[in-house]
Design an enzyme around this catalytic site. Sequence first.
Site, PDB file in Angstrom:
ATOM      1  N   ASN A  87     -51.909  18.555  25.211  1.00  0.00           N
ATOM      2  CA  ASN A  87     -51.210  19.508  26.067  1.00  0.00           C
ATOM      3  C   ASN A  87     -50.542  18.762  27.212  1.00  0.00           C
ATOM      4  OD1 ASN A  87     -52.158  21.824  24.637  1.00  0.00           O
ATOM      5  ND2 ASN A  87     -54.149  21.591  25.638  1.00  0.00           N
ATOM      6  N   GLU A 106     -54.987  21.031  31.580  1.00  0.00           N
ATOM      7  CA  GLU A 106     -55.833  21.318  32.744  1.00  0.00           C
ATOM      8  C   GLU A 106     -56.343  20.066  33.434  1.00  0.00           C
ATOM      9  OE1 GLU A 106     -58.689  24.326  31.715  1.00  0.00           O
ATOM     10  OE2 GLU A 106     -57.106  25.840  31.921  1.00  0.00           O
ATOM     11  N   VAL A 107     -56.519  18.992  32.679  1.00  0.00           N
ATOM     12  CA  VAL A 107     -57.012  17.752  33.288  1.00  0.00           C
ATOM     13  C   VAL A 107     -55.841  16.763  33.354  1.00  0.00           C
ATOM     14  CG1 VAL A 107     -58.658  15.859  33.124  1.00  0.00           C
ATOM     15  CG2 VAL A 107     -59.340  18.159  32.397  1.00  0.00           C
ATOM     16  N   HIS A 115     -55.002  13.050  27.509  1.00  0.00           N
ATOM     17  CA  HIS A 115     -56.059  13.132  26.501  1.00  0.00           C
ATOM     18  C   HIS A 115     -55.489  13.725  25.234  1.00  0.00           C
ATOM     19  CE1 HIS A 115     -56.184  16.590  29.220  1.00  0.00           C
ATOM     20  NE2 HIS A 115     -56.554  17.344  28.197  1.00  0.00           N
ATOM     21  N   HIS A 135     -56.781  15.736  21.944  1.00  0.00           N
ATOM     22  CA  HIS A 135     -57.890  16.468  21.323  1.00  0.00           C
ATOM     23  C   HIS A 135     -57.882  16.153  19.827  1.00  0.00           C
ATOM     24  CE1 HIS A 135     -58.406  19.555  24.671  1.00  0.00           C
ATOM     25  NE2 HIS A 135     -57.170  19.144  24.920  1.00  0.00           N
TER      26      HIS A 135
HETATM   27  P1  AMP Z   1     -56.560  20.402  28.412  1.00  0.00           P
HETATM   28  O1  AMP Z   1     -56.473  21.906  28.569  1.00  0.00           O
HETATM   29  O2  AMP Z   1     -55.746  19.894  27.261  1.00  0.00           O
HETATM   30  O3  AMP Z   1     -56.267  19.690  29.717  1.00  0.00           O
HETATM   31  O4  AMP Z   1     -58.053  20.102  27.995  1.00  0.00           O
HETATM   32  C1  AMP Z   1     -59.052  19.708  28.882  1.00  0.00           C
HETATM   33  C2  AMP Z   1     -60.337  19.653  28.084  1.00  0.00           C
HETATM   34  O5  AMP Z   1     -61.282  18.919  28.815  1.00  0.00           O
HETATM   35  C3  AMP Z   1     -60.953  21.030  27.793  1.00  0.00           C
HETATM   36  O6  AMP Z   1     -61.076  21.198  26.380  1.00  0.00           O
HETATM   37  C4  AMP Z   1     -62.323  20.952  28.472  1.00  0.00           C
HETATM   38  O7  AMP Z   1     -63.334  21.619  27.773  1.00  0.00           O
HETATM   39  C5  AMP Z   1     -62.556  19.448  28.529  1.00  0.00           C
HETATM   40  N1  AMP Z   1     -63.446  18.987  29.593  1.00  0.00           N
HETATM   41  C6  AMP Z   1     -63.401  19.313  30.904  1.00  0.00           C
HETATM   42  N2  AMP Z   1     -64.358  18.656  31.583  1.00  0.00           N
HETATM   43  C7  AMP Z   1     -65.008  17.887  30.669  1.00  0.00           C
HETATM   44  C8  AMP Z   1     -66.101  16.973  30.749  1.00  0.00           C
HETATM   45  N3  AMP Z   1     -66.732  16.714  31.906  1.00  0.00           N
HETATM   46  N4  AMP Z   1     -66.514  16.367  29.613  1.00  0.00           N
HETATM   47  C9  AMP Z   1     -65.898  16.623  28.447  1.00  0.00           C
HETATM   48  N5  AMP Z   1     -64.863  17.467  28.303  1.00  0.00           N
HETATM   49  C10 AMP Z   1     -64.427  18.092  29.413  1.00  0.00           C
END
Ligand code: AMP
Length: 125
Positions: free
Chosen positions: A97, A105-106, A110, A112
């Site tokens: 994403n 969100e992060v 990354h 998936h």
């Molecule tokens: P995105 O919406 O593509 O940014 O995905 C962020 C992903 O990070 C989500 O699927 C969350 O469940 C995952 N996530 C957030 N915090 C952690 C963490 N501490 N360890 C592992 N996964 C995480």
Amino acid sequence: MPIDASLPYDDGNIFAKILRGELPCTKVYEDEHALAFHDINPLAPVHILVIPKGPYVSWDDFAARASDAEIAGFVRAVGHVARDAEMVVQGYRLLSNVGKRGGQEVPHLHVHIFGGQPLGPMLAR
Ligand code: AMP
């Protein structure tokens, strides 16, 4: 809350903290260029995140700024993790994403890796 992927890298993000060892993760793979760990909120029987070790906000940022070695290392790591999880025969899905409309969100790149069940259509209509 989705992030603005055009902002500069913020090293206070959760994945930066995992890379520095300040937060735990359930690691499945690590090499010079990448770290892979289980998603904390899995959306499929296999849901692994692969992140580059360098400070890149998103796929866009990575494609623009990363070295050829970092890009090759990261792409190979994603392939290695999926192969190691024995998902090649059954098939799997990669997703990254990017930014607000992408639902990121992060703010650390990354990918998936989803698998372990039929994954259905690419997007819900
Ligand atoms: P995105 O919406 O593509 O940014 O995905 C962020 C992903 O990070 C989500 O699927 C969350 O469940 C995952 N996530 C957030 N915090 C952690 C963490 N501490 N360890 C592992 N996964 C995480």
